[in-house]
Design an enzyme around this catalytic site. Sequence first.
Site, PDB file in Angstrom:
ATOM      1  N   SER A  72      -0.827   7.521   6.103  1.00 54.49           N
ATOM      2  CA  SER A  72      -1.717   6.176   5.393  1.00 54.49           C
ATOM      3  C   SER A  72      -1.533   4.883   6.069  1.00 54.49           C
ATOM      4  O   SER A  72      -0.262   4.153   6.355  1.00 54.49           O
ATOM      5  CB  SER A  72      -1.628   6.107   3.793  1.00 54.49           C
ATOM      6  OG  SER A  72      -2.707   4.800   3.930  1.00 54.49           O
TER       7      SER A  72
ATOM      8  N   TYR B 260       2.511   3.650  -3.732  1.00 55.70           N
ATOM      9  CA  TYR B 260       2.011   4.643  -2.636  1.00 55.70           C
ATOM     10  C   TYR B 260       2.544   4.318  -1.126  1.00 55.70           C
ATOM     11  O   TYR B 260       2.993   5.391  -0.683  1.00 55.70           O
ATOM     12  CB  TYR B 260       0.221   4.378  -2.691  1.00 55.70           C
ATOM     13  CG  TYR B 260      -0.230   5.130  -1.690  1.00 55.70           C
ATOM     14  CD1 TYR B 260      -0.312   6.410  -2.045  1.00 55.70           C
ATOM     15  CD2 TYR B 260      -0.765   4.765  -0.865  1.00 55.70           C
ATOM     16  CE1 TYR B 260      -0.886   7.054  -0.634  1.00 55.70           C
ATOM     17  CE2 TYR B 260      -1.705   4.891   0.691  1.00 55.70           C
ATOM     18  CZ  TYR B 260      -1.477   6.602   0.197  1.00 55.70           C
ATOM     19  OH  TYR B 260      -2.258   7.117   1.398  1.00 55.70           O
TER      20      TYR B 260
ATOM     21  N   LYS C 236       4.265   6.960   1.274  1.00 59.94           N
ATOM     22  CA  LYS C 236       4.312   7.723   2.784  1.00 59.94           C
ATOM     23  C   LYS C 236       4.989   7.390   4.052  1.00 59.94           C
ATOM     24  O   LYS C 236       5.443   7.883   4.807  1.00 59.94           O
ATOM     25  CB  LYS C 236       2.926   7.475   3.117  1.00 59.94           C
ATOM     26  CG  LYS C 236       1.231   7.571   2.669  1.00 59.94           C
ATOM     27  CD  LYS C 236       0.909   9.046   1.973  1.00 59.94           C
ATOM     28  CE  LYS C 236       0.130   9.983   1.701  1.00 59.94           C
ATOM     29  NZ  LYS C 236       0.392  11.278   1.794  1.00 59.94           N
TER      30      LYS C 236
END
Length: 322
Positions: free
Chosen positions: A116, A140, A144
């Site tokens: 991402s 988050y 990643k």
Amino acid sequence: MWMITGGAGFIGAHVVRAMTQGGQRVMVYDDLSTGSRDRVPDSVPLVVGSVLDGPRLDAAIREHGVTGVVHVAGKKQVGESVERPLHYYRENVTGLQTLLETMTANAVDRLVFSSSAAVYGMPDVDLVTEETDCRPLSPYGESKLVGEWLINAVSRAHGLRSAALRYFNVAGSATPELADTGVFNLIPMVFERLETGEAPRIFGDDYATPDGTCVRDYIHVEDIASAHLAAAVRLTRAAEGTALTLNVGRGEGSSVREMVDRILKVTDKQGVDPEVADRRPGDAARVVASADRVREELGWSAQYGLDDMIESAWEGWRHRHA
């Protein structure tokens, strides 16, 4: 045979569609926590299981003769990750670790990883390249980035051939049946407010951008899916230990106000004036991809524009709310 984890979800189902149309043999591995069986074609095998379940993964890989994995499964909501960091690290990092252990034990040596643009945080650059410093702002984004580090380490140690695809802002749908059912991104958030008779909301109009609103790189989910297919094909001829990190975007910035105006036109609500709210913490003024490397490495470039994304998303929204 490619195993697509999370293949019953929004992006995963589009990857399944692109890869089968591209002549690849695929099966889906999904815990159905957010995915749906209805998204998986009858011709594609589905194994219901968690990526945290090593024995279940092992059985699926052996039963279906898996030789490569496209890892789309994971948790992806920034706000939720701030509230539940342990959950996100367990699902996104420990789940990936379990998957890599199972792949290594079964000599599965190709992996396409859904990463991402959240790994970059708030980059103060005109175009974000793969060399731009990674300073994620949420658990988050951190999960990643840690996932990329873990994959690169396994590539060095075990010869894994990998490609980490850093998505920018995903929108649109290939068919109404595959539309995004979440309301976490700009386009469905505007649809929802319009449906309830409320004005679309813009968070901040005093950024250092041409119209004062945030600028983002929006990309159609069909383009995201075709990038996975291109990466999978590329890895079949890659040398052992190849580890690619690639932005997946259009390389074009569009402001929030521009997007809202386009959405109002598509939905025939041009007379509605957007409501301006306070800035949201952590929103960068501009995040736009440099798409040079993905074009050079994969021979890939985006094919769809903003109106394609909005119109297809609107068809999906109406289909779901019919």
